[in-house]
Motif scaffolding. Structure first.
Motif, PDB file in Angstrom:
ATOM      1  N   MET A   4      52.740  48.071  54.450  1.00 52.86           N
ATOM      2  CA  MET A   4      52.787  47.699  55.863  1.00 52.86           C
ATOM      3  C   MET A   4      53.221  48.868  56.727  1.00 52.86           C
ATOM      4  N   THR A   5      54.101  49.704  56.203  1.00 49.11           N
ATOM      5  CA  THR A   5      54.569  50.849  56.974  1.00 49.11           C
ATOM      6  C   THR A   5      53.418  51.805  57.281  1.00 49.11           C
ATOM      7  N   GLN A   6      52.660  52.207  56.254  1.00 46.91           N
ATOM      8  CA  GLN A   6      51.565  53.147  56.495  1.00 46.91           C
ATOM      9  C   GLN A   6      50.397  52.472  57.202  1.00 46.91           C
ATOM     10  N   PHE A   7      50.178  51.184  56.931  1.00 48.28           N
ATOM     11  CA  PHE A   7      49.173  50.371  57.635  1.00 48.28           C
ATOM     12  C   PHE A   7      49.406  50.467  59.140  1.00 48.28           C
ATOM     13  N   SER A   8      50.661  50.302  59.557  1.00 47.95           N
ATOM     14  CA  SER A   8      51.007  50.365  60.971  1.00 47.95           C
ATOM     15  C   SER A   8      50.901  51.791  61.507  1.00 47.95           C
ATOM     16  N   ARG A   9      51.361  52.750  60.720  1.00 40.95           N
ATOM     17  CA  ARG A   9      51.283  54.142  61.181  1.00 40.95           C
ATOM     18  C   ARG A   9      49.841  54.571  61.436  1.00 40.95           C
ATOM     19  N   GLU A  10      48.914  54.011  60.637  1.00 40.48           N
ATOM     20  CA  GLU A  10      47.506  54.377  60.787  1.00 40.48           C
ATOM     21  C   GLU A  10      46.816  53.617  61.909  1.00 40.48           C
ATOM     22  N   GLY A  11      47.581  52.788  62.649  1.00 42.81           N
ATOM     23  CA  GLY A  11      47.030  52.118  63.821  1.00 42.81           C
ATOM     24  C   GLY A  11      46.499  50.728  63.578  1.00 42.81           C
ATOM     25  N   ALA A  12      46.713  50.171  62.382  1.00 41.14           N
ATOM     26  CA  ALA A  12      46.215  48.829  62.071  1.00 41.14           C
ATOM     27  C   ALA A  12      47.260  47.772  62.432  1.00 41.14           C
ATOM     28  N   LYS A  13      46.808  46.544  62.634  1.00 43.50           N
ATOM     29  CA  LYS A  13      47.693  45.420  62.952  1.00 43.50           C
ATOM     30  C   LYS A  13      47.318  44.221  62.084  1.00 43.50           C
ATOM     31  N   ASP A  14      48.268  43.281  61.964  1.00 46.44           N
ATOM     32  CA  ASP A  14      47.981  42.083  61.179  1.00 46.44           C
ATOM     33  C   ASP A  14      47.333  40.988  62.014  1.00 46.44           C
ATOM     34  N   TYR A  15      47.819  40.753  63.251  1.00 50.80           N
ATOM     35  CA  TYR A  15      47.284  39.704  64.120  1.00 50.80           C
ATOM     36  C   TYR A  15      47.253  40.197  65.564  1.00 50.80           C
ATOM     37  N   ARG A  16      46.385  39.585  66.344  1.00 58.04           N
ATOM     38  CA  ARG A  16      46.411  39.763  67.797  1.00 58.04           C
ATOM     39  C   ARG A  16      46.430  38.381  68.434  1.00 58.04           C
ATOM     40  N   LEU A  17      47.012  38.297  69.607  1.00 58.61           N
ATOM     41  CA  LEU A  17      47.075  37.034  70.323  1.00 58.61           C
ATOM     42  C   LEU A  17      45.834  36.875  71.187  1.00 58.61           C
ATOM     43  N   ASP A  18      45.144  35.759  71.023  1.00 54.37           N
ATOM     44  CA  ASP A  18      43.952  35.439  71.803  1.00 54.37           C
ATOM     45  C   ASP A  18      44.203  34.099  72.478  1.00 54.37           C
ATOM     46  N   GLY A  19      44.623  34.138  73.745  1.00 54.63           N
ATOM     47  CA  GLY A  19      45.003  32.907  74.426  1.00 54.63           C
ATOM     48  C   GLY A  19      46.254  32.326  73.797  1.00 54.63           C
ATOM     49  N   ASP A  20      46.130  31.113  73.265  1.00 52.89           N
ATOM     50  CA  ASP A  20      47.264  30.455  72.620  1.00 52.89           C
ATOM     51  C   ASP A  20      47.189  30.538  71.104  1.00 52.89           C
ATOM     52  N   SER A  21      46.276  31.351  70.586  1.00 58.18           N
ATOM     53  CA  SER A  21      46.072  31.416  69.137  1.00 58.18           C
ATOM     54  C   SER A  21      46.270  32.835  68.622  1.00 58.18           C
ATOM     55  N   LEU A  22      46.660  32.920  67.353  1.00 51.39           N
ATOM     56  CA  LEU A  22      46.705  34.205  66.674  1.00 51.39           C
ATOM     57  C   LEU A  22      45.394  34.401  65.916  1.00 51.39           C
ATOM     58  N   VAL A  23      44.887  35.612  65.966  1.00 50.65           N
ATOM     59  CA  VAL A  23      43.672  35.967  65.235  1.00 50.65           C
ATOM     60  C   VAL A  23      44.029  37.065  64.250  1.00 50.65           C
ATOM     61  N   ALA A  24      43.769  36.816  62.970  1.00 52.25           N
ATOM     62  CA  ALA A  24      44.043  37.824  61.945  1.00 52.25           C
ATOM     63  C   ALA A  24      43.074  38.986  62.104  1.00 52.25           C
ATOM     64  N   VAL A  25      43.620  40.209  62.097  1.00 52.27           N
ATOM     65  CA  VAL A  25      42.780  41.394  62.274  1.00 52.27           C
ATOM     66  C   VAL A  25      43.037  42.421  61.171  1.00 52.27           C
ATOM     67  N   MET A  26      43.416  41.913  59.984  1.00 50.78           N
ATOM     68  CA  MET A  26      43.557  42.842  58.865  1.00 50.78           C
ATOM     69  C   MET A  26      42.211  43.236  58.277  1.00 50.78           C
ATOM     70  N   ASP A  27      41.118  42.905  59.014  1.00 51.35           N
ATOM     71  CA  ASP A  27      39.779  43.366  58.648  1.00 51.35           C
ATOM     72  C   ASP A  27      39.200  44.294  59.716  1.00 51.35           C
ATOM     73  N   SER A  28      40.054  44.802  60.615  1.00 48.01           N
ATOM     74  CA  SER A  28      39.576  45.741  61.625  1.00 48.01           C
ATOM     75  C   SER A  28      39.130  47.039  60.963  1.00 48.01           C
ATOM     76  N   GLY A  29      38.455  47.878  61.720  1.00 46.67           N
ATOM     77  CA  GLY A  29      38.011  49.156  61.167  1.00 46.67           C
ATOM     78  C   GLY A  29      39.159  49.996  60.643  1.00 46.67           C
ATOM     79  N   GLU A  30      40.253  50.033  61.411  1.00 44.91           N
ATOM     80  CA  GLU A  30      41.429  50.800  60.981  1.00 44.91           C
ATOM     81  C   GLU A  30      42.028  50.209  59.713  1.00 44.91           C
ATOM     82  N   ALA A  31      42.079  48.878  59.648  1.00 46.02           N
ATOM     83  CA  ALA A  31      42.668  48.215  58.488  1.00 46.02           C
ATOM     84  C   ALA A  31      41.833  48.432  57.231  1.00 46.02           C
ATOM     85  N   VAL A  32      40.517  48.325  57.360  1.00 47.10           N
ATOM     86  CA  VAL A  32      39.639  48.512  56.201  1.00 47.10           C
ATOM     87  C   VAL A  32      39.729  49.947  55.703  1.00 47.10           C
ATOM     88  N   ALA A  33      39.673  50.911  56.623  1.00 49.96           N
ATOM     89  CA  ALA A  33      39.731  52.316  56.222  1.00 49.96           C
ATOM     90  C   ALA A  33      41.045  52.633  55.517  1.00 49.96           C
TER      91      ALA A  33
END
Length: 454
Positions: free
Chosen positions: A229-258
């Protein structure tokens, strides 16, 4: 992190959190009035629930001093780490109030807080009749104070809502390496993740039972929280983003996959051959035995290995922050063991006096003097007694001072943390086993988005 890092707990136990009673017990701070008095609960018998740990071992000899100061008798029940959260969960769900004070990690607050099992300590901190003028809560590092506060609303950041525990000891996530080996061969410490991976590969010699870097790899939530998680965050990736009243998992973003692809490449080419079974004792054990040249984990997990007689490589270890992110950040996902009050306690004033004493400047300074208490939560104690312990810990101080400003909980708080984060660890193992990273992480993201919004 175990004896010097995350508490390891089985998911089936944690899945039970929330099964049991929900309570709306009145906060006890308002019942304390008059001048502050350490002997305000004299004659009380206080029950603690703890698990064996360097912090607990450091405090245990000081308990008679607390009794002498307050007139409060302390019974401390120790439960092995493997069973600790099972017992704690069962007791809190039952509402018995048997143990007044207990050890807790930050992620457990996200499940134990919503049903009303833990006392909000903000009213206690705000009550000058209950809290000594000398306590100085602001002396505790901000990232730690924030890590133990949340309002339990989906999408709200940490640092909002109640103060559900007081940090007692913590660990930053950094890299520990075989300093003697590096010095002898004039190996430079890499400043980017790509260079770090290449160095780990270069250091790996399977014929000599030597490999580059140890990290956690088992199918457990605590595989994700330290180095990953430490290097995941350092590389610019995130686990979730807030979309309105919901959380959306984004551990499949381009940064996360790379990042994930690189992380897995590092395990295959430069990690232990049995990586999928590794927890922190395996990783730090290999470092101490001289098999692993680096460990990406908590500083508290590796700190004891450099003490005389503690490992074959004692005296040879060093620390550095690990590779910075592309923008130069040194985000570090912290872990903190904290002390919390049972909301159903019948001895709340005594419980608060104990928490206040155990996390205060004097008791923490004395605990640190024992030599096994890594990273005191108070700046004054770190700058005082703890710095005096670091002469034979190369790089430890510089590393700490580099990361402490950005050391915090890097996960998005959410009540399904243990379930969804173990799913993440399973996905990582699948990718290690040959699954396509992008498709597997996309599947994980869809599943976790559904779970966190239920």
């Amino acid at each position: 992190m175990g004896i010097a890092g995350t508490a390891v707990a089985a998911l089936p136990v944690l899945s039970a959190c929330g099964i049991g009673g929900s309570f709306d017990a009145p906060n006890g701070a308002g019942e304390v009035s008059g001048p502050f008095d350490w002997r305000g609960a004299e004659g009380t018998t206080l029950n603690l629930l703890q698990t064996p740990h360097a912090y607990q071992q450091s405090l245990q000899p000081l308990l008679p001093e607390f009794t002498e100061l307050t007139g409060i008798t302390v019974n401390a029940d120790l439960v092995p780490q493997a069973d600790y959260f099972t017992k704690l969960n069962t007791e809190l769900a039952g509402g018995t109030g048997k143990h007044d004070v207990f050890m807790i990690g930050p992620y457990f607050i996200w499940q134990y807080g919503p049903p009303g099992w833990v006392e909000d300590l903000n009213p206690w901190l705000a009550n000058s009749s209950a809290t000594s003028d000398e306590y100085d809560f602001e002396d505790i590092y901000e990232g730690l104070r924030t890590s133990t506060r949340w309002d339990f609303d989906l999408g709200s950041p940490l640092g909002t809502g109640g103060q559900w525990a007081i940090p007692w000891g913590f660990e930053n996530v950094v890299v520990t390496y075989n300093n003697a080996y590096f010095d002898q061969r004039k190996i430079a410490l890499p400043d980017t993740f790509d260079n770090f991976i290449q160095l780990a590969i270069d250091l790996t010699d399977r014929s000599e039972n030597q490999y580059g870097v140890a990290t956690r790899g088992s199918k457990s939530w605590d595989t994700i929280i330290p180095g990953f998680m430490t290097q995941f965050s350092r590389e610019g990736a995130k686990d979730y983003r807030l979309d309105g009243d919901s959380l959306v998992a984004v551990m499949d973003s381009g940064e996360a996959v790379a990042f994930t692809e690189k992380w897995i490449e590092m395990q295959i080419k430069a990690g232990p051959t049995s990586w999928t079974t590794y927890d922190y004792p395996n990783a730090t054990g290999d470092l101490g035995d001289g098999r692993a040249m680096m460990v990406y984990d908590t500083d508290g997990a590796t700190y004891p290995k450099n003490r005389r007689g503690a490992s074959a490589q004692a005296g040879n270890l060093g620390w550095y922050p690990g590779p910075a992110g592309p923008n130069g950040n040194y985000n570090s996902n912290l872990w903190t063991w904290s002390l919390a009050m049972n909301s159903m306690s019948k001895n709340k004033q005594a419980a608060w006096l104990f928490i206040q004493w155990a996390t205060g400047k004097d008791a923490l300074s004395k605990a640190v003097e024992g030599g096994i208490f890594a990273d005191p939560v108070r700046k004054s104690v770190f700058d005082g007694v703890f710095k005096q312990q670091l002469d034979d810990m190369p790089g430890y101080l510089d590393t700490f001072e580099t990361v402490i400003g950005s050391s915090k909980i890097l996960f998005t708080p959410q009540k399904k943390f243990f379930d969804t984060t173990e799913d993440w660890a399973v996905a990582i193992q699948d990718i290690y086993g040959g699954a396509d990273a992008r498709s597997r992480l996309s599947s994980l993201a869809r599943t976790n988005t559904s779970k966190v919004n239920l």
